[in-house]
Scaffold this motif. Structure first.
Motif, PDB file in Angstrom:
ATOM      1  N   THR A  16      28.268  66.666  20.071  1.00 14.96           N
ATOM      2  CA  THR A  16      28.342  66.395  21.550  1.00 14.96           C
ATOM      3  C   THR A  16      26.957  67.045  21.846  1.00 14.96           C
ATOM      4  O   THR A  16      26.220  66.887  22.972  1.00 14.96           O
ATOM      5  N   SER A  48      34.619  65.845  16.576  1.00 21.11           N
ATOM      6  CA  SER A  48      34.742  64.296  16.582  1.00 21.11           C
ATOM      7  C   SER A  48      35.563  63.968  17.743  1.00 21.11           C
ATOM      8  O   SER A  48      35.624  62.938  18.393  1.00 21.11           O
ATOM      9  N   ASP A  49      36.204  64.865  18.077  1.00 21.04           N
ATOM     10  CA  ASP A  49      37.549  64.593  18.877  1.00 21.04           C
ATOM     11  C   ASP A  49      37.093  64.494  20.546  1.00 21.04           C
ATOM     12  O   ASP A  49      37.603  63.878  21.444  1.00 21.04           O
ATOM     13  N   VAL A  55      34.006  62.770  21.254  1.00 12.17           N
ATOM     14  CA  VAL A  55      33.351  61.598  21.638  1.00 12.17           C
ATOM     15  C   VAL A  55      34.184  60.599  21.311  1.00 12.17           C
ATOM     16  O   VAL A  55      35.040  60.620  20.393  1.00 12.17           O
ATOM     17  N   GLU A  56      33.793  59.438  21.952  1.00 11.68           N
ATOM     18  CA  GLU A  56      34.349  58.149  21.499  1.00 11.68           C
ATOM     19  C   GLU A  56      34.194  57.820  20.134  1.00 11.68           C
ATOM     20  O   GLU A  56      32.942  57.784  19.765  1.00 11.68           O
ATOM     21  N   ALA A  57      35.112  57.080  19.586  1.00 10.20           N
ATOM     22  CA  ALA A  57      35.115  56.680  18.186  1.00 10.20           C
ATOM     23  C   ALA A  57      33.890  55.563  17.824  1.00 10.20           C
ATOM     24  O   ALA A  57      33.011  55.621  16.789  1.00 10.20           O
ATOM     25  N   GLU A  58      33.456  55.018  19.037  1.00 14.11           N
ATOM     26  CA  GLU A  58      32.522  53.868  18.594  1.00 14.11           C
ATOM     27  C   GLU A  58      31.030  54.596  18.716  1.00 14.11           C
ATOM     28  O   GLU A  58      30.162  53.784  18.204  1.00 14.11           O
ATOM     29  N   LYS A  59      30.924  55.685  19.384  1.00 13.12           N
ATOM     30  CA  LYS A  59      29.552  56.242  19.219  1.00 13.12           C
ATOM     31  C   LYS A  59      29.307  56.824  18.083  1.00 13.12           C
ATOM     32  O   LYS A  59      28.141  57.243  17.518  1.00 13.12           O
ATOM     33  N   THR A 107      32.955  62.844   9.583  1.00 12.52           N
ATOM     34  CA  THR A 107      33.172  63.219  11.223  1.00 12.52           C
ATOM     35  C   THR A 107      34.433  64.182  11.078  1.00 12.52           C
ATOM     36  O   THR A 107      35.487  63.888  10.661  1.00 12.52           O
ATOM     37  N   SER A 124      36.962  67.326  12.861  1.00 12.05           N
ATOM     38  CA  SER A 124      37.266  68.011  13.909  1.00 12.05           C
ATOM     39  C   SER A 124      38.252  69.284  13.860  1.00 12.05           C
ATOM     40  O   SER A 124      39.435  68.875  13.099  1.00 12.05           O
TER      41      SER A 124
END
Lengths: 181, 860
Positions: free
Chosen positions: A94, A125-126, A128-132, A153, A155
């Motif tokens: 983030t 990683s939780d 942000v969106e996975a695609e980012k 990634t 979390s």
């Protein structure tokens, strides 16, 4: 069967979740409360490595040095990194600047421990969106560095890839240990 | 000339087809000469391409391929082959340089012309008509008519049968040359025709066959001569050549060719640096070594001046290679030099030694620390121990009961007093000892107390390492190096003893004695000395650490337990105890004896003093001797009375003792003088007493005493004493009793009871002093008045005067009971009527004994 001890360090900017990763790994717990680490906090965990190495089953005792996060004004004391065989460089997905700093941390560590192994953890990683994530992964690439084993990634909150990142490092440390000198 | 004759005398040679041998011979001659060589030969035989000296030469060589030699070459050859004294050759020789010079100096036009001509010669047969034409143009036509008479038939045929090119070529070339000669150098030749004529005419005379030659030669040289005879001469020469060069020379030519080629190769090899190198390469080493074998010194001397330069250059060129070359011998060289001249090496290295050590510390401090630790640790601790011992001595010298006790205990236990104080204050125990890898903080070896709580060694070690790092990074000033030595927390502490790659952490409770800290250092020194390398390379695997390291730590742990008296120490303690008991056995009786002896001596002194202060015994030597409970008196006194008296005095002063009176009462001799001396002595002693002033006279057993005493008791005592002197039979005393008198008087004005101001200080003080000194005395203050001087002088005023003085004394704190007052109009003591009247207006003092005081006695 003997227990081999190895020192590893968790390095990263302040507040990226180094302590949380360790807590998740050791205690299987997570807390939202932010506690700043002062100086260094040392934890340990014994990892059993079945059928690895010459002498059969061995225990690996990981001594995890959770080093206080670096800031703009204060870098990591090099003496804390001395003698470590491995490092997990942690960044916060983030906060992009923490990811950009990761290659520098890796290089610093490898400058002090040229034989050390490094894994990179893109933590939180939780959030942000996975695609980012693939784009963020690009930020932390350190080209031509064989000592960097993997990038995950992670979390600490969900536990995603936390065990895996420690395990990858631990496996490598044992492999390195078994290598004839 | 002789040669010429010989060859001319064999005309058969002319008939031989000798064209080829002639050419070869010419070539050979040319080759043998150092003069310009015919390049055509090289080209034709070897095929080797030798660069021409000039384009003209090149062209020339090219065009004259396989053509009979040109005249200069021929003449040269002739000259060369003929003996030096030949006049003809001399002529030819003289011509030759000119001809050459001519060619050289010839205008470009003529050269080009010649070249063009040769070009046409080289051209195919079709070009022949042009050549023919050229011959015509250059007046060559008369050659033919001239030839037949000169040449033999066979030769004529040969010339004719010769390939067109060759024949034409030869003629053309000759022609060309001669033409050039005639055109360009006529003037030059003009200078010496006479000589030429003469010489040639000589030759004409000598040889018949050479007549033609002789005849034609002058013609050819004269400017007016036509070309035709010249060519003929040339041909003749050619023929001569052929005659000279028999077919037998073919093989010579062959071998010459071989020689020539070899020479060629040699030259090539010598002049080409690369080739020369190749040539010399294999033998140069051999050569050198041979030379070295033969004359070593020479080689040395040759190389000596430049050898340093060579080395310098070599270093400059490739320092690395030079270092590599020298590297292996340098250590040996240094050791050798150290053996031979250690002082020099020391001198050379010394100035940089400090810098080198500093540099090494910068580069690898840990290695340096490890190297020096065992030595420096010991040295410093030894030095410090001495210093502390000295301080300790000073401190401990302060005497106190407790201090002495502690001192004794410290001696018995073999430890320092300060240590004992610490130990008394806080007993210590070592709980755990960790040997920790300095950089990683991993535990290399550990030992913990089995009974206590077990510490998590890895965590402790990690945290200690982190704290050490923190202290070194954040607290210690940059550039300084200092180490965290210990961590204190309440009653416990962790002692950190740091070496190069590891450090020892000792967790202990209480105050660790200095001895143990020394032991810790010693143990670490031992560990480093023995296990430095496995410790340095420790990577978390305890198996890599030798098992023999652990006993060192265990031993240290045992040392650190509170009740761990080692065998040596206990035996030492026991020895000391036994010694002390023995000492005690000796010292205690001696002490008691000393004490008693002291007490006895004190009693003796006391008795002796008492005896001495008894006036009647003072003169006699009586020695008191006290032994435990018995007092023994020894000595001599004149009579039994004094013997009893001595016993009495002694018993009074030593109440608890049994008296053993060994004093002998013996009658002294009847010697008068002795008795007289004795009497005088008693008198002298008596005179010491207060208020006693006596004198004695001894005559034949009789003593007369005169003088005064202040007390009647004294008079009696004096008489008794004198009576006891042996030899004194009777004492007659005329002693007067003279009580104490105070001469001080206060005088008053008429009818006044006031003390004169002058008397208030000193006089009053005198009275006060008397009272103080004689507490047994009281004072009668008697006031006097003198009625004779005034009617106001009454008894009342006399009394008033006494009271005034009394009041003044009371003010000074005199007890009122000791003062009595009275007043009288009588004259004072010692004042007569005739005396001045003022003497009667006074107050006088009469001392009186308190016991004897009776106011009734006082006069009114």
């Amino acid at each position: 069967m003997s227990t081999i001890s190895k020192k590893i360090c968790l390095i990263g900017d302040f507040g990226v979740g180094k302590t949380s990763l360790i807590r998740r790994f050791i205690d299987r717990q997570f807390s939202d409360r932010y506690l700043s680490t002062v100086g260094v906090k040392i934890s340990r965990k014994i990892i059993e490595q079945p059928e690895l190495g010459r002498s059969g089953k061995r225990e690996l005792q990981l001594l995890m040095w959770d080093i206080e996060g670096s800031t703009k004004f204060k870098s990591i004391a090099p003496s804390y990194l001395q003698g470590a065989k491995g490092a997990i460089i942690v960044g916060d997905v983030t906060r992009q600047e923490t990811l950009i700093a990761m290659p520098d941390h890796a290089r610093n560590f490898l400058a002090i421990n040229p034989q050390g192994s490094v894994t990179l953890a893109l933590n939180k990683s939780d959030l942000v969106e996975a695609e980012k994530l693939p784009r963020l992964l690009q930020l932390v690439q350190v080209p031509h560095e064989a000592r960097i084993l993997a990038t995950y990634t992670t979390s600490a909150k969900s536990g995603q890839d936390v065990d895996r990142i420690f395990q990858t490092l631990a496996d490598n440390l044992l492999e390195q240990h078994e290598l004839p000198v | 000339m002789a040669q010429l004759e010989d060859t001319s005398a064999a005309p058969a040679a002319f008939s031989k087809p000798v064209e080829a041998p002639i050419e070869r011979f010419l070539d050979l001659l040319a080759d043998l000469q150092i003069m310009p060589r015919p390049k055509d030969l090289e080209q034709n035989t070897d095929g080797e391409k030798v660069p021409p000296q000039s384009p003209q030469q090149f062209e020339y060589a090219d065009r004259t391929a396989d053509v009979a030699e040109v005249s200069p070459d021929i003449t040269q050859a002739v000259e060369f082959s003929s003996p030096p004294d030949a006049s003809l050759s001399t002529v030819e020789f003289s011509l030759l340089p000119d001809a050459n010079a001519t060619v050289d100096r010839a205008s470009d036009a003529s050269v080009i012309e010649i070249l063009e001509f040769f070009e046409s010669l080289a051209a195919p047969q079709s070009a022949l008509p042009d050549v023919e034409k050229m011959f015509v143009d250059t007046n060559c036509a008369p050659i033919r008519p001239l030839n037949p008479p000169i040449l033999g038939d066979s030769e004529q045929k040969r010339l004719e049968s010769k390939p067109e090119l060759g024949g034409w070529g030869a003629s053309a070339k000759l022609h060309a040359n001669l033409q050039t000669l005639s055109e360009a150098n006529i003037e030059n030749l003009d200078d010496r025709p006479s000589l030429d004529y003469r010489l040639i005419s000589d030759s004409v005379e000598n040889s018949g066959s050479a007549i033609v030659l002789s005849a034609t030669a002058p013609n050819s040289l004269t400017p007016s001569a036509s070309d035709d005879p010249t060519v003929a001469v040339e041909h003749l020469i050619e023929l001569l050549q052929e005659l000279l060069l028999g077919s037998e020379l073919a093989e010579v030519r062959e071998s010459t060719l071989v020689l020539e080629r070899k020479l060629e190769i040699l030259q090539h090899q010598i002049y080409e640096p690369e080739e020369l190198l190749n040539l010399l390469m294999p033998i140069i080493a051999n050569l050198l070594s041979r030379k070295v074998e033969v004359s070593r010194d020479e080689i040395c001397q040759t190389l000596v001046p430049i050898i340093d330069e060579v080395i310098q250059k070599s270093i400059k060129r490739d320092g690395h290679a030079m270092s590599m070359a020298l590297a292996s011998v340098i250590p040996a060289a240094i050791s050798q030099q150290i053996r031979e001249a250690p002082a020099e090496i020391a001198k050379a290295i010394a100035p940089e030694m400090g810098a080198a050590i500093k540099q090494q510390i910068v580069l690898e401090r840990d290695a340096m620390v490890d190297a020096l630790y065992p030595v420096i640790g010991d040295t410093i601790s030894k030095y410090l121990a001495e210093a502390i011992r000295a301080i300790n001595e000073k401190v401990a010298n302060t005497l106190s009961m407790e201090g002495i006790q502690r001192k004794i205990r410290a001696k018995v236990q073999g430890v320092s007093e300060a240590e004992l104080i610490f130990r008394e204050a806080m007993p210590f125990t070592i709980q755990a000892i960790f040997l920790i890898h300095k950089s990683s903080g991993l535990v290399i070896a550990e030992v913990q107390r089995s009974d206590g709580q077990q510490l998590e060694s890895e965590m402790v070690a990690g945290m200690l390492t982190a704290i050490r790092s923190f202290a070194n990074d954040c607290i210690v000033q940059p550039g300084h190096t200092s180490e965290l030595a210990e961590i204190d927390y309440s009653n416990s502490k962790i002692i950190l003893e740091v070496a190069g790659y590891c450090y020892l952490a000792v967790v202990a409770q209480g105050e660790l004695p200095q001895r143990l800290i020394a032991k810790i250092r010693q143990a670490l020194g031992q560990i480093i000395q023995r296990y430095s390398s496995p410790i340095e390379s420790f990577d978390g695997d305890p198996d890599t650490i030798p098992e023999s390291l652990h006993p060192i730590l265990r031993h240290l742990m045992e040392e650190g337990q509170p009740n761990s008296p080692t065998a040596a120490k206990s035996s030492y303690g026991a020895l000391v105890s036994i010694g002390l008991v023995a000492l005690g056995l000796i010292l205690i009786p001696w002490g008691i004896y000393q004490y008693r002896y002291g007490a006895d001596r004190r009693l003796e002194t006391q008795v002796a003093m008492a005896l001495a202060s008894a006036p009647d015994l003072a003169f006699y030597p009586i020695t008191p001797k006290v032994n435990q409970k018995t007092l023994k008196l020894t000595g001599q006194v004149p009579n039994e009375h004094l013997r009893q008296r001595a016993a009495q005095v002694a018993t009074m002063n030593t109440p608890g003792l049994t008296l053993n009176n060994r004093v002998v009462a013996m009658e002294m001799s009847q010697d008068q003088s002795q008795a007289a001396a004795e009497v005088r002595r008693i008198a002298a002693i008596m005179n010491q007493m207060t208020g006693v002033a006596i004198s004695t006279r001894y005559t034949a057993g009789r003593v007369t005493v005169e003088g005064t005493v202040s007390r009647m008791v004294d008079a009696t005592r004096i008489t008794q004493s004198l009576e006891q002197v042996p030899g004194v039979r009777s004492v007659s005393s005329t002693l007067k009793f003279q009580p104490f008198r105070i001469e001080t008087r206060f005088y008053f004005n008429i009818a006044s009871a006031e003390i004169v101001p002058l008397d208030r200080g000193y006089k009053i003080q005198q009275i006060k002093s008397f009272l103080d000194q004689n507490p047994e005395k009281s004072l009668q203050i008697i006031g006097h008045s003198s009625p004779a001087s005034s009617p106001l002088e009454t008894q009342t005023i006399a009394l008033q005067r006494a009271r005034t003085v009394e009041a003044t004394l009371l003010k000074l704190g005199v007890d009122p009971l000791r003062l009595k007052v009275s007043g009288t109009t009588d004259l004072p003591t010692g004042v007569e009527v005739a005396h001045p009247l003022w003497l009667s207006r006074c107050v006088e003092f009469v001392p009186i004994a308190i016991a004897n005081q009776s106011p009734s006695k006082m006069p009114k």
